[in-house]
Design a protein around this motif. Structure first.
Motif, short mmCIF file in Angstrom:
data_model
loop_
_atom_site.label_atom_id
_atom_site.label_comp_id
_atom_site.label_asym_id
_atom_site.label_seq_id
_atom_site.Cartn_x
_atom_site.Cartn_y
_atom_site.Cartn_z
N ASN B 3 74.76 64.80 21.19
CA ASN B 3 75.43 64.22 20.03
C ASN B 3 76.55 63.27 20.45
N LEU B 4 77.29 63.67 21.49
CA LEU B 4 78.38 62.82 21.96
C LEU B 4 77.84 61.53 22.59
N LEU B 5 76.73 61.67 23.30
CA LEU B 5 76.12 60.48 23.91
C LEU B 5 75.59 59.54 22.82
N ASN B 6 75.03 60.12 21.78
CA ASN B 6 74.58 59.35 20.61
C ASN B 6 75.76 58.59 20.00
N LYS B 7 76.92 59.27 19.91
CA LYS B 7 78.13 58.61 19.40
C LYS B 7 78.55 57.47 20.32
N GLU B 8 78.48 57.69 21.64
CA GLU B 8 78.84 56.64 22.59
C GLU B 8 77.96 55.40 22.39
N LEU B 9 76.66 55.64 22.26
CA LEU B 9 75.71 54.52 22.19
C LEU B 9 75.79 53.79 20.86
N ARG B 10 76.01 54.55 19.76
CA ARG B 10 75.93 53.94 18.42
C ARG B 10 77.28 53.53 17.84
N LEU B 11 78.35 54.25 18.19
CA LEU B 11 79.64 53.93 17.57
C LEU B 11 80.65 53.36 18.58
N GLU B 54 90.81 50.05 19.77
CA GLU B 54 90.98 49.38 18.47
C GLU B 54 90.38 50.20 17.33
N THR B 55 89.38 51.02 17.63
CA THR B 55 88.67 51.72 16.57
C THR B 55 89.03 53.21 16.50
N ASN B 56 90.09 53.61 17.21
CA ASN B 56 90.53 55.02 17.20
C ASN B 56 89.42 55.97 17.66
N ASP B 57 88.63 55.51 18.60
CA ASP B 57 87.49 56.30 19.08
C ASP B 57 87.94 57.64 19.69
N VAL B 58 89.06 57.61 20.43
CA VAL B 58 89.51 58.83 21.10
C VAL B 58 89.94 59.87 20.07
N LEU B 59 90.67 59.42 19.04
CA LEU B 59 91.14 60.35 18.01
C LEU B 59 89.95 60.94 17.24
N TYR B 60 88.99 60.06 16.87
CA TYR B 60 87.79 60.53 16.17
C TYR B 60 87.12 61.63 17.01
N SER B 61 86.98 61.37 18.30
CA SER B 61 86.28 62.32 19.17
C SER B 61 87.06 63.62 19.30
N ALA B 62 88.40 63.50 19.44
CA ALA B 62 89.22 64.71 19.65
C ALA B 62 89.22 65.62 18.43
N LEU B 63 88.94 65.05 17.26
CA LEU B 63 88.94 65.88 16.04
C LEU B 63 87.60 66.55 15.78
N VAL B 71 84.35 64.83 25.84
CA VAL B 71 84.58 63.43 25.40
C VAL B 71 84.55 62.53 26.64
N VAL B 72 85.24 62.99 27.70
CA VAL B 72 85.33 62.22 28.94
C VAL B 72 83.97 62.19 29.64
N LYS B 73 83.31 63.34 29.67
CA LYS B 73 82.01 63.42 30.35
C LYS B 73 81.01 62.46 29.69
N ALA B 74 81.01 62.43 28.35
CA ALA B 74 80.08 61.56 27.63
C ALA B 74 80.34 60.10 27.96
N ARG B 75 81.63 59.73 28.09
CA ARG B 75 81.95 58.34 28.42
C ARG B 75 81.47 58.00 29.83
N TYR B 76 81.66 58.93 30.78
CA TYR B 76 81.18 58.70 32.15
C TYR B 76 79.65 58.55 32.16
N ILE B 77 78.98 59.38 31.36
CA ILE B 77 77.50 59.29 31.32
C ILE B 77 77.08 57.93 30.75
N PHE B 78 77.79 57.47 29.71
CA PHE B 78 77.48 56.15 29.14
C PHE B 78 77.67 55.06 30.19
N VAL B 79 78.81 55.11 30.89
CA VAL B 79 79.10 54.11 31.92
C VAL B 79 78.00 54.13 32.98
N CYS B 80 77.62 55.32 33.41
CA CYS B 80 76.58 55.45 34.45
C CYS B 80 75.23 54.94 33.93
#
Lengths: 247, 215
Positions: B3-11, B54-63, B71-80
């Motif tokens: 779900n988090l990876l889906n968020k990374e890719l789509r939002l 700009e889009t408050n992505d970190v706050l959205y994720s933390a809530l 949250v961090v792992k998903a971002r690393y996976i997206f980057v990779c």
């Protein structure tokens, strides 16, 4: 009945600000007004109880469970709305919801469509196309679609016109009747006169009182400190700038 | 995590993170410092971090009802995912060049680096620098991206220069030829090991830092 939220002796210190100790509890199906002037520590308290800021000490329990160690399960049952929660302003609401819904075990598509209809929100719009009042309603629709039992609202009525504020207050009253608890921070105290059951008041980071609305008002009335929240806050907070300038 | 990876890719992802994958094609350009392609792909990824603020992505994720460290792992996976896609594209183009155009004049007379397994190894090292310096330092604050990106530029530009100089030194010509393939492949696999371990170490440190942050 177990309170939906119990905060005990919450302390959070920053280099130039100290919050607490703050203690209060929110009962199911009630509205807790969380008041204080700008900079009093309302947002810091809400951030701490949402675990997006780390308190130095204190205990936070939701639905009888400690927040540390149960954050995932607790956040399934809690919704948040506030100015700071304006996320992905240029994405279509439908796309944001398509992603968000997957995180919640209790997501109810029928409820989502119902609330979007009640609040007249077009899912093909983007958040930046919504007014401030509609953004709060969108966050409420999301929270209610995953059947949140507690709504934490950070200044939801700030910056709204009187009609939108009145509409939101009616929505809060209707939600309360359905058993939803609301923790509602604001510095617009007249909003709470109409709907709050309990009041927690903080001043310069310190807890002044946390009581039922009735007993909070009657206590201050007896001491001649005003008969409504606005008068009480003005009496407690107002600084005399004429004297300061004269010094 | 899905779900988090889906968020990374789509939002969360900025469109340029995807579009800049086209810089992989630079692997075929003769007479150009082709290692800059890795830098540009990282620059595309940088746009996602800028967009996130700009889009408050970190706050959205933390809530969300998730573990914050995910949250961090998903971002690393997206980057990779972006980096590995770029690497596969570059590896495919490199193979094409080495099989069909190995003796083509523009490559034979190329004073700059030709695409070969050594080029792919340098690419992985640039990606490892990005993951360690930019992504790792970003999660010390979760909002400051200027200094981390400058740190990445300061580290990666000398690496690109060194890579372009080394194959001109006596005894190191094999770094830019199409023979000595086993040795070149060994260098590439070593770089892959560095990339994987640097990314994992950086991710774990970033998770620890992020969990301690006040957002």
């Amino acid at each position: 009945m177990t309170p939906v939220l119990v905060v005990e002796n919450l302390i959070k210190t920053y280099p130039a600000f100290r919050l607490g100790p703050v203690s209060f509890k929110v009962e199911a199906g009630s509205i807790m007004g969380f008041i204080g002037r700008n900079g009093a520590g309302k947002t810091t308290t809400l951030k701490s109880i949402l675990n997006i800021a780390h308190p130095n000490s204190g205990s936070i329990r939701y639905f009888g469970q400690e927040l540390p160690g149960n954050e995932r399960a607790i956040k399934q049952r809690v919704g948040f709305a506030g100015g700071a929660a304006d996320c992905y302003p240029r994405k279509k609401i439908a796309d944001i919801i398509a992603v968000t819904r997957n995180f919640y075990d209790n997501w109810d598509d029928a409820a989502y469509r119902k609330y979007m209809g009640i609040f007249s929100i077009d899912p093909q719009k983007t958040p930046r196309e919504l007014s401030e009042g509609m953004k709060v309603k969108l966050n409420l629709a999301i929270a209610l679609s995953h059947r949140a039992e507690l709504l934490i609202l950070d200044e939801p009525t700030s910056g709204l016109d009187p009609v939108s504020r009145e509409e939101l207050l009616e929505i809060f009253a209707a939600l309360k009747e359905r058993g939803v608890a609301i923790l509602f921070s604001t510095h617009i105290t007249s909003d709470l006169d109409k709907c709050a059951d309990y009041i927690t008041y903080i001043r310069k980071g310190e807890l002044v009182a946390s009581d039922t609305m009735e007993s909070f008002l009657s206590g201050h009335r007896m001491r001649g400190e005003g008969s409504n929240l606005e008068e009480i806050m003005l009496r407690c907070e107002k600084e005399d700038y004429r004297d300061k300038f004269a010094e | 995590m899905i779900n988090l990876l889906n968020k990374e890719l789509r939002l969360s992802a900025h469109l340029l993170s995807y579009l800049f994958l086209a810089f992989s094609l630079m692997a075929l350009i003769p007479g150009y410092p082709i290692l800059l392609s890795a830098f540009f792909i990282c620059f595309g990824l940088f746009q996602t971090f800028q967009n996130g603020r700009e889009t408050n992505d970190v706050l959205y994720s933390a809530l969300l009802p998730i573990d914050k460290k995910d949250v961090v792992k998903a971002r690393y996976i997206f980057v990779c995912l972006i980096q590995i896609t770029a690497f596969i594209l570059m590896a495919g183009l490199t193979s094409l060049r080495m099989v069909f155009f190995a003796s083509a004049a523009p490559y034979m007379n190329n004073a700059m680096m030709n695409s070969n397994p050594v080029f792919l190894a340098w690419t992985l090292l640039i990606f490892a620098l990005f993951n360690t310096l930019f992504v790792g330092l970003f999660y010390k604050t979760a909002y400051r991206f200027g200094k981390p990106f400058i740190a990445f530029i300061v580290a990666s530009m000398p690496v690109i220069c060194i890579a372009e100089v080394l194959h001109h030194l006596p005894g190191l010509e094999f770094l830019n030829t199409s023979d000595r393939l086993p040795l070149q492949l060994m260098l590439m696999l070593s770089a892959l090991a560095v990339y994987v371990s640097a990314t994992i170490i950086s991710c774990k440190a970033a998770q620890r830092n992020f969990e301690m942050l006040d957002l």
